[in-house]
Design a protein around this motif. Structure first.
Motif, PDB file in Angstrom:
ATOM      1  N   UNK A 158       7.694  53.970 -10.439  1.00  0.00           N
ATOM      2  CA  UNK A 158       7.424  55.368 -10.814  1.00  0.00           C
ATOM      3  C   UNK A 158       7.778  56.209  -9.600  1.00  0.00           C
ATOM      4  N   UNK A 159       8.808  57.042  -9.738  1.00  0.00           N
ATOM      5  CA  UNK A 159       9.313  57.835  -8.615  1.00  0.00           C
ATOM      6  C   UNK A 159       9.442  59.288  -9.046  1.00  0.00           C
ATOM      7  N   UNK A 160       8.753  60.172  -8.323  1.00  0.00           N
ATOM      8  CA  UNK A 160       8.819  61.605  -8.614  1.00  0.00           C
ATOM      9  C   UNK A 160       9.185  62.352  -7.345  1.00  0.00           C
ATOM     10  N   UNK A 194      17.976  54.941  -6.219  1.00  0.00           N
ATOM     11  CA  UNK A 194      16.905  54.398  -5.384  1.00  0.00           C
ATOM     12  C   UNK A 194      16.030  53.427  -6.177  1.00  0.00           C
ATOM     13  N   UNK A 195      15.618  53.823  -7.377  1.00  0.00           N
ATOM     14  CA  UNK A 195      14.781  52.939  -8.208  1.00  0.00           C
ATOM     15  C   UNK A 195      15.509  51.637  -8.518  1.00  0.00           C
ATOM     16  N   UNK A 196      16.806  51.739  -8.802  1.00  0.00           N
ATOM     17  CA  UNK A 196      17.598  50.548  -9.116  1.00  0.00           C
ATOM     18  C   UNK A 196      17.746  49.655  -7.890  1.00  0.00           C
ATOM     19  N   UNK A 197      17.915  50.257  -6.735  1.00  0.00           N
ATOM     20  CA  UNK A 197      18.008  49.501  -5.472  1.00  0.00           C
ATOM     21  C   UNK A 197      16.722  48.732  -5.210  1.00  0.00           C
ATOM     22  N   UNK A 234      12.306  45.017 -16.345  1.00  0.00           N
ATOM     23  CA  UNK A 234      11.653  46.038 -15.523  1.00  0.00           C
ATOM     24  C   UNK A 234      11.949  47.433 -16.065  1.00  0.00           C
ATOM     25  N   UNK A 235      11.108  48.392 -15.654  1.00  0.00           N
ATOM     26  CA  UNK A 235      11.250  49.787 -16.077  1.00  0.00           C
ATOM     27  C   UNK A 235      11.132  50.704 -14.863  1.00  0.00           C
ATOM     28  N   UNK A 236      11.937  51.756 -14.859  1.00  0.00           N
ATOM     29  CA  UNK A 236      11.808  52.803 -13.841  1.00  0.00           C
ATOM     30  C   UNK A 236      11.616  54.139 -14.539  1.00  0.00           C
TER      31      UNK A 236
END
Length: 341
Positions: A158-160, A194-197, A234-236
């Motif tokens: 979870x990235x905000x 970034x989330x994928x990395x 996985x989920x982002x």
């Protein structure tokens, strides 16, 4: 007997292409690194190129890219031009046989991104997309923790990243979807990459929503909600805003949940809170300036090190950004395998 002095390697001569606001961050990184030297600047606006050259102590300047790439001492280029110029500018740099660090996105279409990948591979030169968040302290701290296996396999990110500013004015090219590719490709791509990395797996589908928070007649979506699903399950969940108020707002939230623990990171510090079976601890940030770290990684790649930003990842980031824009337009999930535009 006097000790023999060891000759120092010649610094890489860098040409700055584009003298807009982000060029200052790149020139500051060059000035702080003895392995690089800013030898000139070129911009389509000759007056802007001249003004930037004066600010850098009177370096060489001009408005003709092909000519500038032939200047003495130019080994590499950093491109800071609008997104819709990246394909043509990148092709010119490859043809001139120079290494390239180019502001994200690599291009505004997957075809153009893959074309640049082929050109630089054929030229035997380094192509490096400036996904700077990989070099920021917080991004590296999370990646190092995940790679260490401390929280197990990532299941959820979870990235905000929330902000309250919307660029210079209504005529800015970033607000023109034809020139920028849209907000997802220009800014949202930071989060997607970034989330994928961090997850370390291939994304297979994207579903997204966009809103126009600053004004209804804005031509791009300045607020994005983006959900990615990955081949390993996985989920982002990524939230990107340039329309929050007050305008001075800046906020970042990170949560990475793995099979064996989780990592929380907030804006108030680069350190992250680690919760795992062994207990609770703080994970310190890697330290250093993001643009400086990115420049160093590019120079390392020029010297033969594995690239910290593989070209294939930059191509994939373009596909993810386009998929987000397509999902917003259609209201449907978009499979990454079908993104070729």
């Amino acid at each position: 007997m006097e000790p023999r002095s060891v000759p120092q390697p010649k610094p890489a001569g860098v040409l700055l292409v584009g003298a807009g606001f982000i060029a200052g961050a790149h020139s500051a990184a060059i000035a702080a690194n003895p392995r690089a030297e800013l030898v000139g600047v070129v911009d389509a606006d000759a007056g802007r190129a001249a003004a930037f050259a004066r600010s850098q102590g009177g370096i060489r300047h001009g408005s003709d890219l092909a000519e500038a790439l032939r200047w003495e001492g130019v080994d590499a280029a950093i491109v800071c031009t609008p997104n819709d110029t990246h394909a043509a500018v990148g092709a010119a740099v490859a043809e001139a046989g120079r290494h390239l660090l180019i502001e994200k996105p690599l291009a505004t279409t997957v075809a153009d991104a893959k074309d640049l990948e082929r050109r630089f591979a054929a030229a035997g030169k380094v192509l490096f997309a400036a996904h700077t968040h990989r070099a920021y302290d917080y991004g590296r701290a999370v990646k190092e923790t995940v790679d260490a296996g401390t929280i197990g396999r990532p299941l959820l990110v979870r990235l905000a990243i929330l902000g309250g500013w919307i660029w210079t004015d209504w005529s800015a090219w970033v607000a023109d979807p034809e020139r920028s590719g849209g907000h997802a490709l220009h800014n949202g791509v930071h989060l997607l990459d970034l989330a994928t990395w961090w997850i370390g797996d291939e994304p297979v589908a994207v579903r997204a929503r966009g809103r126009k928070e600053t004004a209804t007649d804005l031509r791009i979506y300045d607020y994005l909600e983006m959900v990615l699903t990955y081949a390993n399950g996985a989920t982002a969940i990524c939230e990107m805003s340039r329309g929050h108020r007050p305008a001075t707002l800046s906020r970042r939230e990170v949560l990475v949940v793995g099979t064996d623990g989780q990592l929380d990171q907030d804006w108030d510090g680069e350190a992250a809170l680690l919760q795992a079976e062994g207990g609770t601890a703080l994970v310190p940030a890697a330290g250093g300036d993001g643009f400086a770290a990115q420049l160093a990684a590019w120079l390392d790649a020029i010297d033969g090190a594995p690239p910290a930003m593989p070209v294939a990842d930059a191509v994939r980031a373009v596909a993810m950004g386009i998929a987000v824009e397509t999902s917003i337009a259609t209201g449907q999930p978009v499979a990454l395998s079908g993104v070729t535009a």
